[in-house]
Enzyme design. Sequence first.
Site, PDB file in Angstrom:
ATOM      1  N   GLU A  10       0.996  -1.418   0.282  1.00 56.33           N
ATOM      2  CA  GLU A  10       0.463   0.065  -0.128  1.00 56.33           C
ATOM      3  C   GLU A  10       0.598   1.265   0.363  1.00 56.33           C
ATOM      4  O   GLU A  10       0.615   1.894  -0.354  1.00 56.33           O
ATOM      5  CB  GLU A  10      -1.314   0.833   1.397  1.00 56.33           C
ATOM      6  CG  GLU A  10      -2.187   0.782   0.844  1.00 56.33           C
ATOM      7  CD  GLU A  10      -3.182   0.926   2.619  1.00 56.33           C
ATOM      8  OE1 GLU A  10      -2.623   0.835   3.080  1.00 56.33           O
ATOM      9  OE2 GLU A  10      -4.293   0.079   2.108  1.00 56.33           O
ATOM     10  N   HIS A 307       0.217  -1.392   6.105  1.00 60.14           N
ATOM     11  CA  HIS A 307       1.001  -1.221   5.854  1.00 60.14           C
ATOM     12  C   HIS A 307       1.952  -2.117   7.078  1.00 60.14           C
ATOM     13  O   HIS A 307       2.978  -2.065   6.728  1.00 60.14           O
ATOM     14  CB  HIS A 307       0.456   0.461   6.664  1.00 60.14           C
ATOM     15  CG  HIS A 307       0.640   2.029   6.289  1.00 60.14           C
ATOM     16  ND1 HIS A 307      -0.542   2.219   5.730  1.00 60.14           N
ATOM     17  CD2 HIS A 307       1.528   2.711   5.564  1.00 60.14           C
ATOM     18  CE1 HIS A 307      -0.391   3.063   4.628  1.00 60.14           C
ATOM     19  NE2 HIS A 307       1.083   3.449   5.080  1.00 60.14           N
TER      20      HIS A 307
END
Lengths: 342, 541
Positions: A10, A307
């Site tokens: 991401e 993340h």
Amino acid sequence: MLTIDGAWGEGGGQILRSSLALAMVRQVPFRIVNIRAKRKRPGLMRQHLAAVSAAAVVSGAEVKGAEVGSQELTFRPGPLRPGQYTFSVGSAGSATLVLQAVLPALMVTQGAWALTLEGGTHNPLAPPFDALAKAFLPLLARMGCAVQTVLERPGFYPAGGGRFTVRLKGGAKLSSLLLLERGETRRREVSALVAGLPKAIAQRELASAARKLKWDAVCFRIEAIQAAHGPGNVVLAEVGSEHLTEIFTGFGEKGRSAEAVAERMADEVLEYLAAQVPVGRHLADQLLLPMALAAGGAFRTLTPTEHTRTQVEVLRLFGCGEVRLVEESATCWRVEVERAAW
Amino acid sequence: MARKKTVVISLLGTTLDAGSGTKRWDRWRPTVSLCQHEDLLVHRVELLHGRRFNSLAELIQKDIAQVSPETEVKTWPIEFNNPWDLEEVYGGLLDFARRYPFQPDKEEYLVHITTGTHIAQICMFLLTETRYFPGRLIQTSPPKRGDKPGGPGSYTVIDLDLSKYDSIASRFNREQREGLSFLKSGIDTQNPAFNQLIERIEQVAIGSSDPILLTGPTGSGKSRLAKKLHELKKSRRQVEGDFVEVNCATIRGDGAMSALFGHVRGAFTGALEARPGLLRKAHCGILFLDEIGELALDEQAMLLRAIEEKSFYPVGSDKEVRSDFQLIAGTNRPLLHEVAEGRFREDLLARINIWTFQLPGLKERPEDMAPNLAYELEQCSRAMNLHLTFSKEAREQYLSFATSADALWLGNFRDFNAAIRRMATLAKGGRIGVPEVNEEIERLRRSWSHGYTIAPGGNSLAVDTLLTRVLGPKRALELDAFDSVQLEEVLRVCGAAPSLSEAGRRLFNISRQQKKTANDADRLRKYLARFGLEWNKAHSA
């Protein structure tokens, strides 16, 4: 040479910053390709370049492809050079993220470091200075690396102009970190910061937060900031527990009501409190790297974000010890970080 | 290699960039916003402003330093008494551009056109388009719905070099291809030299209104090409007027002046009505003067003046008239030779010899026989309202003859077209077979071997005429029917008469009676000279 696919996962920026940090620690070069390839504006942005150039300065690195829009970057670090540095980043970039890119390498390098970081200190999509100072750095200290930091003045998006200093002695042996419980809650505080904006904004934020959190009135305070070089507003919740402090942030921005900002932050606080875990989502991302450099450890946190998973992958690429994400319940995960083999 | 630095040249926006106090950060300020984009790194801003706005400029300088530590801001004083006065603003900005030490090899320049009065923006545009500012334009706009509120909004970099835009470039290319195809009447010609020539002609015709000189043998298509050039230019709105075509060989003599330049009423006996003349008819259009070498010297002088001044005096008029036309001249004679012989004005040649294109004869374009055959067949089909086809063998046989050394194609396309028309006429049911082809090949061979050609429409010149003997088959072909009939008879008389004077007496037998002094010999000598003939040659034919 280690080649990293920047389109993966991401956070293109996060992959880059973690790679810079690990390359400097391990003293290995790397190449990152397809940087932010799927984005509307692909390639390196100025905030990424700020991190690259800071890393290049402290490590005397040889860098290729460090240009706005570049989708490929080669970074060949040299030995770290302790000393005094000032890094400035434009308003759209967060000075705390620049620190993230360089701090791990400073921690493991013998010498005295004094950094001045200028730019945004309270930017959306980045840890605010308060989270750094109150949540993250105390945990580093517990691992054996004391980092002093002082906020001279905050900088908000879009005007920027904030400044803080960071001092540390690197090279200490880092111990492992075990954070499985947060212990009893000792401190609860919500502060609404306003700079150059009406206090009413802060009042509305606190009222909304109070409605959700149902904490005592003494927990809520307004902080009017005179020193800032531009207008800004954040609302911060601090939950001080026996074993750590966690910080939650709502960023006031144009077009979002004060109530919406505060309520969203309050929801995060409530979720954290209900889950009974010590480490919140953002702190979990930040802790992985220093723990991997130290003697490993474990903590409990909420469901890992994309993340966090990206961070785990970058650690693996740089040959760090294994990181296991173990689901203990729907809202509680145990993260185990192995000591690196090097 | 180090990447070039990005330098923005911006006028301080005394309205848009204005604002003080914390509130200024709530406003979108174009010059500050330029330096806040995550994907645009501005190394330097050259901020142009009047002295009255020193403090605003300083504030902008400070704010940019804060939001963009990478950017250096330099201020330049520039004073406008009236920022809405184009002359003054343009002059001031031009002075700046002249003074500014541009380093295009090290820096790239973005000229900001969002601030300043509209006049200033227009001037910035003009100076960039003319490369006084050697860069691209940058336009900034405030955040729109969906953009990050309070953010820098958006920016657009505009390169005025249109060739850098793929779709525009490909459109230009397509238009050029269409233009080329158009000039070739849609015939898919294969001869590289010819195609290159047409490409160049197209380029010149579209890009300039200078005279064009088309040379090449008779029948090589000069007239058709000139007509097509006019249509092309008209479709691109480069000419508005008509295509006026005249063969100079047909307007020799007394009427030539008046035909070209017109006359006023009563200019001479018989000038009952005013006549505008061909040059005036070609106003805003194209004048095609074929066989320009045939123009007499007086007319050449007038024409030169008309081209240079775009005006001339009609016969009998003391008032100049204007006509702005593009001249296309055609010739099959080497004009340089004509100049050496004193028959063509050197200054006129110099004037029309800017763009000279030599059209090749059909024989030099063997690759183009097949496409031209297809084209002519289609034209014939349309004209005859009949679907014309070749049988396979007939087509092969004809093409193999057409491209062979035997095929002289003395009259070039004139011969080629006539041949197809004849075959089409003789073919049964529109199907051209081997017999028709063989017959036509025989016909063409015979005509070339006798040194004459068969004119379009089947009107053939007599085989072994005095004309072809005296002038040679090639030059004989270049004569109009009118001239050839006349000259043939003149040559017959010359052959039979013992002297120039006697021949003159016989030829001018009526008009000489009205003259006080007989000048028959002189009249005949002059007539022969027009065809480059002398008495001895005419007499001995």
